[in-house]
Design a protein around this motif. Sequence first.
Motif, short mmCIF file in Angstrom:
data_model
loop_
_atom_site.label_atom_id
_atom_site.label_comp_id
_atom_site.label_asym_id
_atom_site.label_seq_id
_atom_site.Cartn_x
_atom_site.Cartn_y
_atom_site.Cartn_z
N ILE A 31 0.84 -1.21 0.00
CA ILE A 31 0.00 0.00 0.00
C ILE A 31 0.87 1.25 0.00
O ILE A 31 0.63 2.20 -0.77
CB ILE A 31 -0.95 -0.01 1.21
N GLU A 32 1.91 1.28 0.83
CA GLU A 32 2.81 2.44 0.88
C GLU A 32 3.60 2.56 -0.43
O GLU A 32 3.84 3.67 -0.92
CB GLU A 32 3.77 2.32 2.06
N HIS A 33 4.00 1.43 -0.98
CA HIS A 33 4.74 1.44 -2.25
C HIS A 33 3.88 2.02 -3.38
O HIS A 33 4.36 2.81 -4.20
CB HIS A 33 5.17 0.01 -2.60
N VAL A 34 2.62 1.66 -3.41
CA VAL A 34 1.72 2.17 -4.45
C VAL A 34 1.46 3.66 -4.25
O VAL A 34 1.33 4.41 -5.22
CB VAL A 34 0.39 1.37 -4.47
N GLU A 35 1.39 4.11 -3.01
CA GLU A 35 1.24 5.54 -2.77
C GLU A 35 2.43 6.32 -3.32
O GLU A 35 2.27 7.38 -3.92
CB GLU A 35 1.08 5.81 -1.26
N ARG A 36 3.64 5.78 -3.13
CA ARG A 36 4.82 6.43 -3.70
C ARG A 36 4.80 6.37 -5.23
O ARG A 36 5.22 7.31 -5.91
CB ARG A 36 6.10 5.77 -3.16
N THR A 37 4.27 5.27 -5.75
CA THR A 37 4.12 5.14 -7.20
C THR A 37 3.17 6.19 -7.75
O THR A 37 3.44 6.83 -8.77
CB THR A 37 3.60 3.73 -7.56
N ARG A 38 2.06 6.39 -7.05
CA ARG A 38 1.07 7.38 -7.49
C ARG A 38 1.69 8.78 -7.51
O ARG A 38 1.49 9.54 -8.46
CB ARG A 38 -0.16 7.34 -6.58
N LEU A 39 2.45 9.10 -6.48
CA LEU A 39 3.09 10.42 -6.42
C LEU A 39 4.03 10.62 -7.60
O LEU A 39 3.98 11.66 -8.28
CB LEU A 39 3.86 10.56 -5.11
N GLN A 40 4.91 9.64 -7.87
CA GLN A 40 5.84 9.77 -8.97
C GLN A 40 5.12 9.83 -10.31
O GLN A 40 5.51 10.59 -11.21
CB GLN A 40 6.83 8.60 -8.95
N ALA A 41 4.07 9.03 -10.45
CA ALA A 41 3.29 9.03 -11.70
C ALA A 41 2.63 10.38 -11.94
O ALA A 41 2.61 10.88 -13.08
CB ALA A 41 2.25 7.91 -11.66
N ILE A 42 2.09 10.98 -10.89
CA ILE A 42 1.45 12.30 -11.03
C ILE A 42 2.48 13.34 -11.47
O ILE A 42 2.21 14.18 -12.34
CB ILE A 42 0.77 12.71 -9.71
N ILE A 43 3.68 13.29 -10.87
CA ILE A 43 4.74 14.22 -11.26
C ILE A 43 5.09 14.06 -12.73
O ILE A 43 5.17 15.04 -13.48
CB ILE A 43 5.99 13.99 -10.38
N TRP A 44 5.26 12.82 -13.16
CA TRP A 44 5.63 12.57 -14.56
C TRP A 44 4.52 12.91 -15.54
O TRP A 44 4.76 13.51 -16.58
CB TRP A 44 6.03 11.10 -14.72
N LEU A 45 3.30 12.55 -15.21
CA LEU A 45 2.18 12.77 -16.13
C LEU A 45 1.81 14.25 -16.25
O LEU A 45 1.07 14.63 -17.15
CB LEU A 45 0.96 11.94 -15.69
N ASN A 46 2.33 15.07 -15.34
CA ASN A 46 2.12 16.52 -15.41
C ASN A 46 3.36 17.25 -15.92
O ASN A 46 3.49 18.46 -15.74
CB ASN A 46 1.73 17.06 -14.04
N ALA A 47 4.26 16.50 -16.56
CA ALA A 47 5.51 17.10 -17.03
C ALA A 47 5.31 18.15 -18.11
O ALA A 47 6.16 19.01 -18.32
CB ALA A 47 6.43 16.00 -17.56
N ASP A 48 4.19 18.10 -18.81
CA ASP A 48 3.93 19.07 -19.88
C ASP A 48 3.33 20.37 -19.34
O ASP A 48 3.01 21.27 -20.12
CB ASP A 48 3.02 18.45 -20.93
N LYS A 49 3.17 20.47 -18.03
CA LYS A 49 2.60 21.68 -17.42
C LYS A 49 3.71 22.44 -16.68
O LYS A 49 4.44 21.85 -15.87
CB LYS A 49 1.48 21.31 -16.46
N ALA A 50 3.81 23.74 -16.93
CA ALA A 50 4.86 24.54 -16.30
C ALA A 50 4.64 24.68 -14.80
O ALA A 50 5.56 24.55 -14.01
CB ALA A 50 4.92 25.92 -16.96
N LYS A 51 3.41 24.96 -14.40
CA LYS A 51 3.08 25.14 -12.99
C LYS A 51 2.08 24.07 -12.57
O LYS A 51 0.89 24.31 -12.41
CB LYS A 51 2.51 26.53 -12.74
N ALA A 52 2.57 22.86 -12.40
CA ALA A 52 1.69 21.74 -12.07
C ALA A 52 1.32 21.77 -10.59
O ALA A 52 2.13 22.16 -9.73
CB ALA A 52 2.39 20.43 -12.40
N GLN A 53 0.10 21.37 -10.29
CA GLN A 53 -0.35 21.23 -8.90
C GLN A 53 0.03 19.82 -8.44
O GLN A 53 -0.65 18.85 -8.73
CB GLN A 53 -1.87 21.44 -8.82
N LEU A 54 1.13 19.73 -7.72
CA LEU A 54 1.66 18.42 -7.34
C LEU A 54 1.29 18.09 -5.89
O LEU A 54 1.21 18.98 -5.04
CB LEU A 54 3.18 18.41 -7.50
N PRO A 55 1.08 16.80 -5.59
CA PRO A 55 0.69 16.40 -4.23
C PRO A 55 1.82 16.60 -3.23
O PRO A 55 2.99 16.76 -3.60
CB PRO A 55 0.37 14.90 -4.38
#
Length: 545
Positions: free
Chosen positions: A428-452
Amino acid sequence: MSGKTRVCHGKGSTKEGYVNPEILFRRALLLSNLRPDVSSQSVLSYPVGPLPVSIFHEDGSLRKTNKAEFASQLYSMVRKDASFPHFDGPEVFVRDAMGLVQALYTKNSKTFGDLATTYVQSLLSCVRQFDEVADVYDRYDIEFSIKSTERKMRAQRTNCTKIYQVLEIRCLPDWKKFLSVEENKKSLVSFLGNYILKMLPSTEKLPQGKSLYVVGAFDNPETVKVVSNDGITECTELESNQEEADTRIILQIVFADSKFTDSGTRGRIVVQSCDTDVIVLCCHFFGKLCSTDELWVFKGHGHFLPEATKLVPIHEIHEVLTGNVVNVLPVVHALTECDTLSSCYCVGKKSVFKALIQNESTEIVSGLKNIDDNDAFMNHCRKFVAKLYDVKSKFKDHHDDLNSLRYKLATTKESSLARLPPPEVAFIEHVERTRLQAIIWLNADKAKAQLPVCTEHGWHIDNGNISPIPFRGSMSSDVLNELICKCKGKSKCSGECICHSRRFPCTELCLCGGGDLCCNTQTHNLGLVYEEQNNESEREDGSLD
């Protein structure tokens, strides 16, 4: 039965060291076989020690695999002789600057000024070849960066903590040791950024229509400065709160593509980076580009050469991959190991890629793109990881619960603790870290991304340092300690003995050892039962003769 044990040493002194989790694992299974109140499945539903060995080393570091194999598998899907043809449209060259700095040949440079001059000369050669060049740097000003764990591990390899003041006339120190300290890299990036702006316009005026973008190399790391025939300006469109060069490279690509669109032309983009993360992100984002015909990744550290064998045609890979695979590529890469996440023990990137392709048309893969639906995302990650451990789906009915799958794998074949899937509480903790990294990467095309916030996704801050949360709750040794007695002395296992009061036998894991001196009648009754069972088995064997 804790993660660290104090051992007597010499005359009354003690030493503290790590206990092999495999020993605890085998002892836990032994207790479950001897006690009716303990089951093997319940034991396996907890991490045996303070660190789940499936995804952590015993010293607390994340398990790692060869993540470059993931890029190799992507490249293997296209022809090996991919050539770099002549192109008539505008061309943009985006460089992972810190990767190039780290690979610089420093033996020909005596001072930081010599090194910077060499770097500027290589930059000029790129400007002559391409219409636009962008040097993209990482930033090192994030107080609690999820990259800090990886950076500290690299620093420990050199055992260097010295912080240098980077000056033009200062002699170069040992390069690897210098770069292993985060403060040194921060100072070096700022020095190079300012040196480029000072030297480039004065040494050689850029040709008309050509420009150089310097990204993240200033006191304010969000700043992007542009050097052109008209002088030095700032590009506010590219000011970004992203930390890594990986994501800012994608933003630079998207920006270049938008300029192609605005000018009504079709362009080509080349990225120079050896990082697998960059290749994965390029494959994911290429489908979103409107006016880019070709996207290449040059994996070399030296000068760009069109005939180089280290050119990866991202546009060709994108054509071969299905939409499902392209959409979830960053998620799968993060889930199975990147700089901020661990791999699963003995699960390499080649196996991961094979599982991804084999299941590309299934809900297991397509569901991984739903990172906003917490429960659904967790379930699809669980099923994908289960496929990595149970490749032939022999235990498909257990893929919804990793604890259940751990039990099946542990009891149907000889498997070490590390080779089992992580328990649910750790996953569960590993997937939470995965979600965080995925959100960062999937918002790479945004200059001012709202990151968790990282502390809401599998990370915690302790004594001013950020580190991954292994799991929340008890470990199996905590549970088992409550089921074994601590009796000693002349009257062992009578009165308030926890085993005696529950009418259960003592075992060799109890402090009494479950031996002849144990006063617990259940212990000796159990011995008589075992003796009778053995005698009965011998009689049956004799009758068969």
